[in-house]
Scaffold this active site. Structure first.
Site, PDB file in Angstrom:
ATOM      1  N   GLU A 283       0.816  -1.215   0.000  1.00  0.00           N
ATOM      2  CA  GLU A 283       0.000   0.000   0.000  1.00  0.00           C
ATOM      3  C   GLU A 283       0.853   1.270   0.000  1.00  0.00           C
ATOM      4  O   GLU A 283       0.867   2.038   0.960  1.00  0.00           O
ATOM      5  CB  GLU A 283      -0.975  -0.020   1.176  1.00  0.00           C
ATOM      6  CG  GLU A 283      -1.969  -1.160   1.061  1.00  0.00           C
ATOM      7  CD  GLU A 283      -3.025  -1.194   2.158  1.00  0.00           C
ATOM      8  OE1 GLU A 283      -2.896  -0.429   3.134  1.00  0.00           O
ATOM      9  OE2 GLU A 283      -3.987  -1.978   2.009  1.00  0.00           O
TER      10      GLU A 283
ATOM     11  N   GLU B  26      -5.098  -8.112  -1.411  1.00  0.00           N
ATOM     12  CA  GLU B  26      -5.979  -8.112  -0.249  1.00  0.00           C
ATOM     13  C   GLU B  26      -7.388  -7.834  -0.738  1.00  0.00           C
ATOM     14  O   GLU B  26      -7.587  -7.001  -1.629  1.00  0.00           O
ATOM     15  CB  GLU B  26      -5.593  -7.037   0.772  1.00  0.00           C
ATOM     16  CG  GLU B  26      -4.246  -7.214   1.432  1.00  0.00           C
ATOM     17  CD  GLU B  26      -3.932  -6.077   2.408  1.00  0.00           C
ATOM     18  OE1 GLU B  26      -4.875  -5.330   2.780  1.00  0.00           O
ATOM     19  OE2 GLU B  26      -2.756  -5.928   2.788  1.00  0.00           O
TER      20      GLU B  26
END
Length: 673
Positions: free
Chosen positions: A285, A405
């Site tokens: 991220e 994810e």
């Protein structure tokens, strides 16, 4: 560089006869050994219950060797038996195959062959690593294309909140230490890959070397070996370091870059001998603080991705062709962040690169805010728009994608933020559409789904729906709740079915099939439950669920209907504080869907004042066993002092109840309408 890093043993499973394993060396030689290493072909050429036959070919890629010993370790507790053209000795799972008189010399580029029989118990996993006279022969294995490997990794599972915890121990965030038994159970659930998030910051020495703590690196290696020994693909990354120190790169460019490069230099060296089932992800991220704007952040993410790739590729061995995974900024699927990564990957001309994004759904639905209680057309469109962009931008151009994810953001607190049926429809559709777009999925699990020691799913119905979506579609319905008001006569109820390409096959109460025509009728995609059947199923009509019906379809998992007796909930006056305020609530069989909050002038009260509908669990939460509805400190923190707030509680039966609260300093008073 790596301090006291121990000698590694890695494994890649081969349990079927006739599968070949190749090994190629990159390690520097000793004075005695072939200076450029060796290549090993290990083939299981016969296998039966408890036994197997293996053939081994050793190619010397360096100077001539006069007398040789080939060593390996058994990953699955096998034992070698009778051998030919070699003398085999074994101790504690370590095997040494030595030459016999006639094949002691291996000329440069020459090959010697031998074979043996062996025994096995629960698995017959091929060795990952071989060494010839002390020189490591790096495991190669069958080299898949990037697209083939990403496809083989479907489905995947995240071992979250463990090695990625920001504390000094993998147990710092409340999960137990990883065990081999856990990995056995993960595989048994049908997962083919594990994403192993790792946070390194608490285990780094001081600059300029930023040496990874040897014991911690050894622990990560151990878990990777365990997973590879179970034929699982493994993805290792740099995880929460992203928001701990990497995000300061705009202001601390050189320091962040050095630290990042040092970590990947060490990881590339530590894992160079591991087979191709091990995959690296640049970092998790990507995000930055204090930048001049998104263009700079995109450039910095590209810079780190490029450095990561360069370091791993230059480290040689299996890393020269290992699958590498590059994230978009924030791992978002927005086109503005996808395009730079597409351009970068195409510019590399490297066939062994994949991209990654994350997906947690349409935000109002994902956290249950702004009235986002249902899996409606808007939520579905967000899935299709997202996966279409990812497919058209990456996959259609030959760049495979891992959904590193996915889940719902409400799961960060517990899995009950979204009503059960709506949640199931979301995961049914997400799995189906990702499959049609050839996106490999990795479920985020921080311990709230699969029990780390019980090995039981906290919501078996949810996992059944997820697992089914890997291969097929399932029938669902507009709702899984059938409400009958206790204060009224029971009437027939009609529910829209979402057939999703299936056909309806029957309705059951436990193991008892209900009678079509008498208990229910089906007209196309409309299921009608008769009044007589609902009356019988409701029994004495106590509040709550009286019966659970199961609708079966031609494929996929069944759909449940909960037959519920209810009346409009009753709330009572209360006093409390902004730190603790609970409304006595007689739910009377009903369930809370959402809550609105407005001031007397019609403006919106509480957090996120752009909507009257507040965030479930963050600002309010029901407590059904104790008969209370709690308003949180977060809610009152954004409420104006002395101004009355009108709350409207929306229940799944369709009932609405009005309630008033007023904050005065730290005190709160609640009254009924």
């Amino acid at each position: 560089m790596f301090g006291a890093r121990r000698n590694t043993r890695t494994v890649l499973g081969v349990a079927l006869a006739g599968i070949t394993v190749l090994a190629t060396a990159v390690a520097p030689a000793t004075a005695v050994a072939a200076e450029t290493g060796c290549k090993v072909t290990y083939s299981v050429t016969g296998q039966w219950q408890g036994g197997f036959k293996a053939d081994v070919a050793v190619t010397n890629l360096g100077a001539a060797v006069d007398g040789w010993k080939l060593r390996w370790e058994w990953p699955s507790g096998q034992q070698a038996g009778n051998a030919w053209n070699a003398k085999i000795t074994e101790s504690g799972g370590q095997v040494t195959a030595a030459n016999v008189g006639q094949n002691a010399r291996i000329a440069s580029q020459a090959t010697v062959k031998f074979g043996f029989t062996g025994i096995w118990d629960h698995a017959n996993t091929a060795p990952l690593s071989f060494s010839l006279n002390g020189v490591t022969c790096v495991h190669g294995g069958k080299q898949l294309t990037a697209t083939e490997q990403v496809a083989a990794m479907e489905p995947g599972w995240n071992l979250g909140n463990t090695l990625d915890s920001t504390g000094s121990e993998e147990t710092s965030w409340g999960n137990p230490r990883i065990t081999e038994e856990l990995l056995d159970n993960v595989k048994a659930q049908g997962f083919r890959s594990i994403r192993l998030p790792v946070t390194w910051s608490a285990h780094l020495g001081q600059g300029p070397d930023f040496q990874i703590e040897p014991a911690y690196l050894a622990r990560v290696e151990e878990v990777v070996r365990w997973a590879l020994a179970r034929d699982l693909y493994v993805l290792v990354n740099i995880h929460h370091d992203s928001w701990q120190w990497i995000w300061r790169m705009p202001a601390e460019h050189d320091l962040v870059r050095t630290r990042f490069d040092k970590i990947w230099t060490q990881l590339a060296g530590a894992f160079a001998e591991f087979g191709p089932r091990l995959t690296f992800e640049s970092w998790n991220e990507p995000q930055f603080t204090g930048s001049t704007g998104k263009p700079q952040e995109i450039q910095l993410n590209n810079e780190l991705n490029a450095s990561f790739r360069d370091i791993v590729r230059r480290s040689g061995g299996n890393n020269a062709t290992r699958l590498l995974v590059l994230p978009t900024l924030h791992t978002t699927s927005e086109q503005a962040y996808i395009d730079p990564v597409v351009e970068q990957i195409r510019g590399f001309g490297d066939p062994n690169i994949a991209a990654t994004v994350h997906y947690y759904g349409y935000w109002p639905f994902s956290v249950n805010i702004a009235g986002g209680t249902r899996f409606d057309a808007g939520v579905q469109k967000d899935i299709t728009d997202t996966f279409d962009r990812v497919h058209n931008s990456f996959i259609a151009r030959g760049i495979p994608v891992i959904l590193g994810e996915y889940g719902l953001l409400g799961f960060d607190r517990h899995t009950g933020t979204i009503e059960q049926g709506e949640k199931l429809k979301f995961f049914e559709y997400l799995g189906y559409y990702a499959r049609t777009k050839k996106i490999t999925t990795m479920l985020w699990d921080n311990g709230q789904h699969l029990g780390r020691t019980s090995f039981q799913w906290s919501d078996p119905q949810l996992f059944a729906q997820i697992k089914s979506s890997w291969t097929t579609r399932s029938g669902t319905a507009f709702t899984d709740q059938v409400f009958n008001a206790k204060s009224s006569d029971i009437t027939a109820k009609t529910i829209a079915l979402n057939l999703n390409g299936t056909s309806f096959s029957g309705l059951y109460n436990g193991n008892i099939a209900l009678t079509r025509g008498r208990d229910y009728t089906v007209d196309g995609d409309r299921l009608t439950l008769t009044a007589s059947a609902l009356t019988r199923l409701s029994g004495s009509r106590g509040y709550g669920t009286n019966a659970v019906l199961t609708a079966k379809f031609s494929q996929g998992v069944p759909w449940r209907f909960y037959v519920i007796t209810h009346d409009t909930p009753v709330l009572s006056g209360a006093t409390g504080t902004t730190a603790k305020f609970e409304i006595p609530t007689a739910f009377r069989g009903d369930q809370l869907a959402t809550m609105e909050a407005k001031y007397d002038d019609g403006t919106f009260a509480g957090p996120n004042d752009w909507t009257s509908f507040k965030e479930y669990d963050r600002t309010f939460t029901p407590n059904y066993p104790d008969g209370k509805t709690t308003l949180t400190p977060d809610f009152f923190g954004a409420v104006k002092d002395g101004q009355r707030v009108t709350l409207t509680f929306h229940y799944w039966s369709g009932a609405k109840v009005t309630y008033y609260v007023t904050k005065s300093g730290g005190a709160v008073t609640g009254t009924t309408a």
